[in-house]
Write an enzyme that holds these catalytic residues in place. Structure first.
Site, PDB file in Angstrom:
ATOM      1  N   ASP A   1       0.792  -0.849  -0.262  1.00  0.00           N
ATOM      2  CA  ASP A   1      -0.124   0.349   0.097  1.00  0.00           C
ATOM      3  C   ASP A   1       0.826   1.531  -0.055  1.00  0.00           C
ATOM      4  OD1 ASP A   1      -3.703   0.577   1.377  1.00  0.00           O
ATOM      5  OD2 ASP A   1      -1.500   1.736   1.345  1.00  0.00           O
TER       6      ASP A   1
ATOM      7  N   HIS B   1     -10.722  -5.449  -3.321  1.00  0.00           N
ATOM      8  CA  HIS B   1      -9.420  -5.334  -2.609  1.00  0.00           C
ATOM      9  C   HIS B   1      -8.791  -5.766  -1.062  1.00  0.00           C
ATOM     10  CE1 HIS B   1     -10.371  -1.396  -2.071  1.00  0.00           C
ATOM     11  NE2 HIS B   1      -8.961  -1.116  -1.043  1.00  0.00           N
TER      12      HIS B   1
HETATM   13  P1  AMP Z   1      -9.643   1.567  -0.156  1.00  0.00           P
HETATM   14  O1  AMP Z   1      -9.879   2.882   1.858  1.00  0.00           O
HETATM   15  O2  AMP Z   1     -10.472   0.015   1.637  1.00  0.00           O
HETATM   16  O3  AMP Z   1     -10.786   1.691  -1.060  1.00  0.00           O
HETATM   17  O4  AMP Z   1      -8.296   1.210  -0.160  1.00  0.00           O
HETATM   18  C1  AMP Z   1      -7.309   1.698  -0.845  1.00  0.00           C
HETATM   19  C2  AMP Z   1      -6.124   1.556  -0.655  1.00  0.00           C
HETATM   20  O5  AMP Z   1      -5.257   2.275  -1.646  1.00  0.00           O
HETATM   21  C3  AMP Z   1      -5.634   2.855   0.603  1.00  0.00           C
HETATM   22  O6  AMP Z   1      -4.929   2.205   1.622  1.00  0.00           O
HETATM   23  C4  AMP Z   1      -4.237   3.893  -0.351  1.00  0.00           C
HETATM   24  O7  AMP Z   1      -3.769   3.723   0.526  1.00  0.00           O
HETATM   25  C5  AMP Z   1      -3.653   2.395  -1.168  1.00  0.00           C
HETATM   26  N1  AMP Z   1      -3.844   2.770  -2.065  1.00  0.00           N
HETATM   27  C6  AMP Z   1      -4.062   4.576  -3.463  1.00  0.00           C
HETATM   28  N2  AMP Z   1      -3.196   3.944  -4.366  1.00  0.00           N
HETATM   29  C7  AMP Z   1      -2.725   3.416  -4.439  1.00  0.00           C
HETATM   30  C8  AMP Z   1      -1.323   2.918  -5.008  1.00  0.00           C
HETATM   31  N3  AMP Z   1      -0.891   4.102  -5.808  1.00  0.00           N
HETATM   32  N4  AMP Z   1      -0.459   2.320  -5.243  1.00  0.00           N
HETATM   33  C9  AMP Z   1      -0.932   1.986  -3.214  1.00  0.00           C
HETATM   34  N5  AMP Z   1      -1.343   1.329  -2.816  1.00  0.00           N
HETATM   35  C10 AMP Z   1      -2.512   2.517  -3.316  1.00  0.00           C
END
Ligand code: AMP
Length: 115
Positions: free
Chosen positions: A31, A101
């Site tokens: 993440d 995810h």
């Molecule tokens: P959610 O709030 O469950 O939708 O989690 C989305 C997650 O994606 C968050 O923890 C973000 O930090 C992560 N995230 C967003 N963009 C990226 C990225 N480009 N690479 C890795 N993680 C990401």
């Protein structure tokens, strides 16, 4: 056609990620904003918005994802101390990216209940 999600762009190699695992059905990467010493996301390559839009035919793939999660937790050194697997769904669930995810969180003691 609707815009690609950030995770679809990662799957398609359009933006980089810190990959920890990949096979024909899923991808796992760190993440970008870790909430624990270890914070890895496991995503299906199939475009599924959330738990809410899972199809009955996704059952085998989802079972596979859980086994990948188990294996990764072992490889990441979390299996003995414990860890949490989180799936946020929809607005109240705090889901920011509309591509299913699984968060694997570990490396510290996690509080409960979540906020
Ligand atoms: P959610 O709030 O469950 O939708 O989690 C989305 C997650 O994606 C968050 O923890 C973000 O930090 C992560 N995230 C967003 N963009 C990226 C990225 N480009 N690479 C890795 N993680 C990401």
């Amino acid at each position: 056609m609707s815009e690609k999600t950030i995770f679809k762009r990662i799957i398609d190699g359009e933006i980089p990620c810190q990959k920890v695992y990949e096979d024909d059905r899923c991808l796992a990467f760190h993440d970008i904003s870790p909430q624990a010493p270890t914070h890895v996301l496991v995503i299906p390559k199939k475009e599924i918005e959330s738990v809410e839009t899972l199809d009955d035919t996704d059952a085998a793939m989802i079972g596979h994802l859980w086994l990948v999660i188990r294996n990764l937790a072992r490889e990441l050194g979390l299996a003995e101390s414990g860890y949490r697997v989180v799936v946020n769904c929809g607005a109240d669930g705090g889901q920011a990216v509309p591509h299913l995810h699984y968060h694997i969180l570990g490396g510290r003691s996690l509080s409960w209940p979540p906020g």
